[in-house]
Write an enzyme that holds these catalytic residues in place. Structure first.
Site, mmCIF file in Angstrom:
data_model
loop_
_atom_site.group_PDB
_atom_site.id
_atom_site.type_symbol
_atom_site.label_atom_id
_atom_site.label_comp_id
_atom_site.label_asym_id
_atom_site.label_seq_id
_atom_site.Cartn_x
_atom_site.Cartn_y
_atom_site.Cartn_z
ATOM 1 C CB SER A 70 31.932 33.678 50.359
ATOM 2 O OG SER A 70 32.621 32.565 49.821
ATOM 3 C CE LYS B 123 32.527 36.413 48.152
ATOM 4 N NZ LYS B 123 32.689 36.350 46.741
ATOM 5 N N GLY C 184 28.789 30.234 47.227
ATOM 6 C CA GLY C 184 28.133 29.724 46.017
ATOM 7 C C GLY C 184 26.665 29.439 46.264
ATOM 8 C CG HIS D 270 63.965 58.802 40.191
ATOM 9 N ND1 HIS D 270 62.956 59.721 39.983
ATOM 10 C CD2 HIS D 270 64.202 58.220 38.988
ATOM 11 C CE1 HIS D 270 62.591 59.683 38.704
ATOM 12 N NE2 HIS D 270 63.347 58.799 38.076
ATOM 13 N NE ARG E 279 40.921 31.199 37.976
ATOM 14 C CZ ARG E 279 39.790 31.258 38.659
ATOM 15 N NH1 ARG E 279 38.710 31.817 38.131
ATOM 16 N NH2 ARG E 279 39.705 30.771 39.880
ATOM 17 C CE LYS F 117 30.462 34.218 37.060
ATOM 18 N NZ LYS F 117 30.795 33.318 38.183
ATOM 19 C CG HIS G 176 36.583 34.891 50.251
ATOM 20 N ND1 HIS G 176 36.103 34.427 49.040
ATOM 21 C CD2 HIS G 176 36.337 33.897 51.135
ATOM 22 C CE1 HIS G 176 35.605 33.221 49.188
ATOM 23 N NE2 HIS G 176 35.725 32.875 50.461
ATOM 24 C CG ASN G 177 35.879 36.089 45.397
ATOM 25 O OD1 ASN G 177 35.476 35.698 46.488
ATOM 26 N ND2 ASN G 177 35.074 36.261 44.377
ATOM 27 C CG ASN H 164 31.424 38.417 44.048
ATOM 28 O OD1 ASN H 164 31.642 38.549 45.254
ATOM 29 N ND2 ASN H 164 31.487 37.245 43.434
ATOM 30 N NE ARG I 299 62.708 54.684 40.828
ATOM 31 C CZ ARG I 299 62.282 55.574 41.698
ATOM 32 N NH1 ARG I 299 62.815 55.614 42.903
ATOM 33 N NH2 ARG I 299 61.348 56.432 41.384
ATOM 34 C CD GLU J 70 36.669 31.503 45.069
ATOM 35 O OE1 GLU J 70 35.971 31.886 46.024
ATOM 36 O OE2 GLU J 70 36.281 31.592 43.884
ATOM 37 C CE1 TYR J 71 38.927 34.484 41.073
ATOM 38 C CE2 TYR J 71 40.496 34.643 39.275
ATOM 39 C CZ TYR J 71 39.217 34.815 39.763
ATOM 40 O OH TYR J 71 38.245 35.304 38.938
HETATM 41 C C1 6PG Z 1 32.198 32.741 46.538
HETATM 42 C C2 6PG Z 1 32.846 32.780 45.180
HETATM 43 C C3 6PG Z 1 31.989 33.467 44.171
HETATM 44 C C4 6PG Z 1 32.658 33.629 42.812
HETATM 45 C C5 6PG Z 1 32.794 32.369 42.065
HETATM 46 C C6 6PG Z 1 33.294 32.534 40.652
HETATM 47 O O1 6PG Z 1 32.847 33.224 47.457
HETATM 48 O O2 6PG Z 1 31.107 32.218 46.670
HETATM 49 O O3 6PG Z 1 34.046 33.490 45.276
HETATM 50 O O4 6PG Z 1 31.661 34.711 44.687
HETATM 51 O O5 6PG Z 1 31.889 34.457 42.058
HETATM 52 O O6 6PG Z 1 33.606 31.489 42.748
HETATM 53 O O7 6PG Z 1 34.436 33.284 40.558
HETATM 54 P P1 6PG Z 1 35.241 33.297 39.182
HETATM 55 O O8 6PG Z 1 34.234 33.148 38.089
HETATM 56 O O9 6PG Z 1 35.926 34.601 39.096
HETATM 57 O O10 6PG Z 1 36.160 32.130 39.228
#
Ligand code: 6PG
Length: 480
Positions: free
Chosen positions: A128, A182, A130, A456, A287, A260, A185-186, A102, A450, A189-190
């Site tokens: 992606s 990617k 896991g 501005h 978070r 992460k 994507h994450n 990543n 502004r 995901e969040y």
């Molecule tokens: C994936 C995930 C992966 C990611 C973990 C943890 O696509 O397989 O996105 O790459 O590292 O899900 O992410 P966090 O620790 O930031 O929640």
């Protein structure tokens, strides 16, 4: 016999990817780890894979057929840099180093540029899915030159997840494009995880439902439009009972979410590019707030309504209606998180000269990856037309979902706020949604301010041009 490909780094992800390669691609796989014993253990544990274990980068280079291909599965950051440095010394022009971690896309661009003089190709590949995905079929987002893609394709296609009979792997664009998507994507995901968790909180604290009951709601949602891997695992987690205490597992997990960094990167890049990604950013902030232990301890005694399972507050007598409403709010929230992510991809692609095929990208997210969801079929369909929309918001199905779910999102947020239940993801999504619908919002006044304090300038609604009012003079307007 020499190996056709190497996997460097034999942690869980690296080991599983190496096993997937050995089993599915029909190629011989070499493995190397700075901790040589770890690589040896992998080979011993899975003799059927017939791994060739290398003892150092030079040994690895000798054990690989030329031109060589090595896939790095090491931690992003310094470990990746040092592994690339080691390989660059042992490898030769024409070889390919793949970074499957990543990594930040800007690092990927820089690393590729640094290797340019050596003739060694560098490909950043977003992976992606896991641990399980790495073993059984991940979604693979390939960056790098088209020539590198042609060489990697026969290795990666057999190990990728399948959506129907299509392999979830594609060339996204040059240099950092694979790691860029990617990252987004994450970010999605969040956002998805945050919205799901808010829906859970509303069902628990708002309707007084127990985790096993809520598991059933999620299992039911997973049979409809919300069907997705994350909803599926949510049902599974909520139904799980802690062995030691006999309590619902979710109740014994400390309420502090870690990260992460990839979600934060998506928000940061959104800020850099001027792309609004509020749902993703709120997911990151949430978070952070969850982990801000001291601040939360201080905040506990703040005034305000205090919801909880003991005093459910979202008219629990009308539970069935509320559940449907929360499900619809979740669906629209999820769609808006995709709208934000795709917007960032469109602008990022423009900035970096990548020609990203949004339909193809949605296609490879349909299986293997963490955000896989039924919704992605509809995104693929939306872009798979002779004149694809420029952004996801323009897609017909997005408008339909907005039409059928906006009232539910609104009432869910209003109820939650009224009862003191924090729903930052849903609330910011609703503000984003309303911001998009607003013809004349608050920005005109900001721009006027502004110009007032900093000259501005501003644009006018009635004619083209750039203007400034001489605020400290005679207040006449000039065109600049
Ligand atoms: C994936 C995930 C992966 C990611 C973990 C943890 O696509 O397989 O996105 O790459 O590292 O899900 O992410 P966090 O620790 O930031 O929640």
């Amino acid at each position: 016999m020499k190996a056709d490909v190497a996997v460097i780094g034999t942690g869980v992800m690296g080991s599983n990817l190496a096993r997937n390669l050995a089993r599915q691609s029909g190629h011989r796989v070499a493995v190397y780890d700075r901790d040589v014993e770890r690589a040896q253990k992998l080979a011993a544990d899975f003799p059927e894979a017939e791994f060739i274990v290398a003892s150092d980068p030079a040994d690895l280079a000798g054990k690989l057929a030329e031109p060589r291909v090595a896939i790095l599965m090491v931690n992003a950051g310094r470990a990746t840099d040092s592994a690339i440095g080691d390989l660059a010394e042992a490898f030769a022009s024409g070889d390919i180093i793949v970074d499957g971690g990543n990594s930040h896309f800007r690092d990927t661009i820089d690393r590729g540029a640094r290797l340019e003089g050596t003739g060694i190709e560098f490909a950043g590949v977003g992976i992606s899915g896991g641990e399980v995905g790495a073993l059984l079929g991940p979604s693979l987002m390939v960056g790098g030159s088209p020539a590198a893609w042609q060489r990697l394709r026969p290795l990666l296609e057999p190990i990728a997840a399948k959506a129907g009979d299509e392999a979830c792997v594609d060339h996204i664009g040059t240099d950092g494009a694979g790691h860029f998507v990617k990252m987004v994507h994450n970010g999605i995901e969040y956002a998805d995880m945050q919205l799901i968790s808010e829906a859970f909180t509303l069902l628990r604290d708002g309707l007084g439902m127990t985790p096993p009951e809520i598991a059933e709601v999620f299992a039911d949602w997973n049979t409809g439009e919300l069907e997705s891997y994350l909803v599926e695992i949510t049902a599974d987690v909520l139904a799980h009972v802690d062995e030691a205490t006999g309590r619902p597992f979710v109740d014994i997990v400390a309420d502090a979410a870690k990260a992460k960094g990839t979600g934060a990167w998506t928000a940061q890049v959104g800020l850099d590019l001027g792309v609004p990604v509020p749902t993703i950013a709120e997911a990151v902030f949430s978070r952070s707030l969850s982990s801000a232990v001291d601040l939360r301890a201080e905040g506990l005694s703040l005034a305000g309504p205090r919801p909880g399972a003991e005093s459910p507050s979202l008219s629990p007598d009308d539970r069935a209606t509320r559940i449907v409403e929360i499900g619809k709010a979740l669906l629209l929230g999820k769609v808006m998180a995709y709208v934000q992510g795709f917007h960032e991809i469109v602008v990022g692609a423009r900035e970096n000269d990548w020609d990203i095929d949004l339909g193809a990208l949605a296609g490879i997210w349909r299986a293997g990856c963490i955000i896989r969801a039924r919704l992605l079929d509809r995104i693929v369909e939306a872009f798979d037309t002779p004149t694809p929309p420029e952004n996801l918001l323009a897609a017909g199905f997005v408008r339909k979902i907005a039409e059928t779910c906006q009232e539910s999102l609104r009432s869910t947020v209003v109820r939650a706020i009224g009862h003191g239940i924090a729903v930052p993801g849903l609330a910011s999504t609703l503000s984003y949604f309303d911001g998009l619908r607003t013809e004349a919002g608050s920005a005109a006044l900001i721009q006027a301010q502004r110009d007032r304090f900093g000259s501005h300038t501003y644009a006018r609604t009635d004619r083209p041009g750039v203007f400034h009012t001489r605020w400290s003079g005679d207040r006449s307007e000039v065109e600049v």
